[in-house]
Design a protein around this motif. Structure first.
Motif, PDB file in Angstrom:
ATOM      1  N   MET A   1       0.845  -1.182   0.000  1.00  0.00           N
ATOM      2  CA  MET A   1       0.000   0.000   0.000  1.00  0.00           C
ATOM      3  C   MET A   1       0.889   1.244   0.000  1.00  0.00           C
ATOM      4  O   MET A   1       1.811   1.351   0.809  1.00  0.00           O
ATOM      5  N   SER A   2       0.595   2.180  -0.866  1.00  0.00           N
ATOM      6  CA  SER A   2       1.356   3.420  -0.894  1.00  0.00           C
ATOM      7  C   SER A   2       1.000   4.269   0.321  1.00  0.00           C
ATOM      8  O   SER A   2      -0.069   4.110   0.926  1.00  0.00           O
ATOM      9  N   ILE A   3       1.902   5.169   0.681  1.00  0.00           N
ATOM     10  CA  ILE A   3       1.650   6.063   1.816  1.00  0.00           C
ATOM     11  C   ILE A   3       0.410   6.909   1.550  1.00  0.00           C
ATOM     12  O   ILE A   3      -0.420   7.127   2.442  1.00  0.00           O
ATOM     13  N   HIS A   5      -2.191   6.177  -0.354  1.00  0.00           N
ATOM     14  CA  HIS A   5      -3.412   5.361  -0.232  1.00  0.00           C
ATOM     15  C   HIS A   5      -3.725   5.109   1.242  1.00  0.00           C
ATOM     16  O   HIS A   5      -4.897   5.174   1.651  1.00  0.00           O
ATOM     17  N   LYS A   6      -2.700   4.846   2.022  1.00  0.00           N
ATOM     18  CA  LYS A   6      -2.918   4.594   3.449  1.00  0.00           C
ATOM     19  C   LYS A   6      -3.496   5.820   4.135  1.00  0.00           C
ATOM     20  O   LYS A   6      -4.435   5.708   4.947  1.00  0.00           O
ATOM     21  N   GLU A  48      -0.693  -5.370   6.842  1.00  0.00           N
ATOM     22  CA  GLU A  48      -1.583  -4.373   6.237  1.00  0.00           C
ATOM     23  C   GLU A  48      -3.041  -4.691   6.536  1.00  0.00           C
ATOM     24  O   GLU A  48      -3.831  -3.803   6.884  1.00  0.00           O
TER      25      GLU A  48
END
Length: 359
Positions: A1-3, A5-6, A48
């Motif tokens: 997960m990209s930062i 998106h998180k 995640e």
């Protein structure tokens, strides 16, 4: 997960105003995670997923507090701690995990206060459980859940309950102690949660009979590997021919490292962190720790593949993996991991029987 998106995901969860919104977020994210399961490092993927679950549960409890205020009951009158047990406590939830939970609150000042706090937190816990059911977390089949008054009490009652479990090490009470070993705070007062978990860890090291009974409970589930190195499949019923990954691989390994951690005074609750802590303490050789880490990762991956969708969209899992889903390249690593699990079970059995006796 990209930062990015998180960050957006956490903002969406924080902004959700009802359980239905949280359920939609959960389903969308779990669909995304399911799509990348085969191409992701499994333990990063599990981390995640569990970060998602923690955020959803924490937001659900904030919504419960808002509902309590709407009902005219106000904010929590004393500090409380909402605990997760089982796979939630170990940060090893799957996409179909149920609710294993408990609620601790500060001691009442008097009898009238006791009734008031019991009513408030009884309503709080029941509302929380219903909200989480709406989000997609079914209740614990064994009734280890915060809406059960036996798992929603002031800290003094919780401590007396622990004392009772230690005083009478029946099979059921030892099972409860093993459940307590996986307790993890997900929302509320950290000091209150620590007071109870510290009481558990202090007392468990002083009861040799408890260690023996924990060993007997721990070794109840055997690794699904035969004496000739063959995988032991289910023989009867609708699941004939499947591999019981949950109770024949994952749970035996979880149980071994839980017991080793408890016996060694290690406070970690996740299996991977317990393995690392045991290695750092010089209790587990580095080579064995590496093999155990690889084994639990494989068991987790296969466990995720065993989940299915029910008719209402909620994922269900029986822990049984159809033989067709077991890729050829997984068979040898699975057998090696199961042999390691069986070896560890035998080692811990020999050591504890030598120390504490028994057959």
């Amino acid at each position: 997960m990209s930062i990015l998106h998180k960050e957006r995901l956490l903002l969406d969860i924080k902004g959700a105003g009802n359980p239905d919104s949280l359920r939609s977020i959960r389903e969308e994210e779990q669909n995304r995670l399911e799509a990348v399961l085969s191409s992701s490092p499994i333990m990063e993927w599990v981390e995640e997923l569990n970060e998602l679950q923690d955020a959803l549960i924490a937001r659900a409890l904030e919504l419960v507090m808002a509902e309590m205020a709407r009902l005219g009951l106000g904010a929590p009158p004393v500090p409380y701690a909402y605990l997760l047990f089982g796979s939630g406590g170990r940060s090893e939830q799957t996409m179909s995990s149920d609710q294993d939970s408990g609620l601790i609150y500060e001691n009442p000042a008097n009898e009238a206060d006791a009734e008031r706090l019991s009513r408030y937190f009884g309503t709080f816990a029941s509302t929380a459980v219903q909200y989480l059911i709406s989000i997609g977390y079914p209740p614990c089949e064994g009734n280890v859940i915060a809406s059960n008054p036996e798992w929603c009490m002031p800290i003094g009652d919780w401590e007396r309950k622990l004392d009772g479990w230690f005083a009478d090490p029946s099979w059921e009470n030892v099972r409860y102690l093993l459940i307590a070993a996986d307790a993890r705070l997900v929302a509320g007062d950290a000091e209150l949660a620590a007071r109870w978990t510290n009481r558990f860890r202090r007392d468990v090291l002083g009861h040799p009979v408890i260690a023996r009974r924990m060993m007997e409970n721990t070794l109840r589930h055997k690794a699904l590997i035969g004496v000739f190195g063959q995988l032991l499949k289910e023989r009867y019923g609708e699941t004939a021919g499947t591999l019981d990954i949950k109770y024949g691989a994952y749970i035996p390994m979880v149980n071994v490292f839980r017991l080793l951690a408890v016996r060694s005074g290690i406070r970690e609750t996740s299996t991977i962190r317990r393995i690392r802590a045991l290695e750092q303490a010089g209790i587990l050789p580095s080579e064995e720790a590496l093999l155990a880490t690889e084994a639990i990762a494989l068991f987790m991956q296969l466990r995720m593949l065993a989940s299915e969708r029910s008719e209402d969209g909620i994922r269900i899992v029986n822990g049984k993996l159809p033989a067709a889903k077991l890729k050829r390249e997984w068979k040898a690593p699975l057998k090696n991991a199961l042999k390691l699990c069986r070896k560890l079970q035998r080692q811990i059995e020999r050591e504890l029987r030598s120390r504490f006796g028994g057959r």
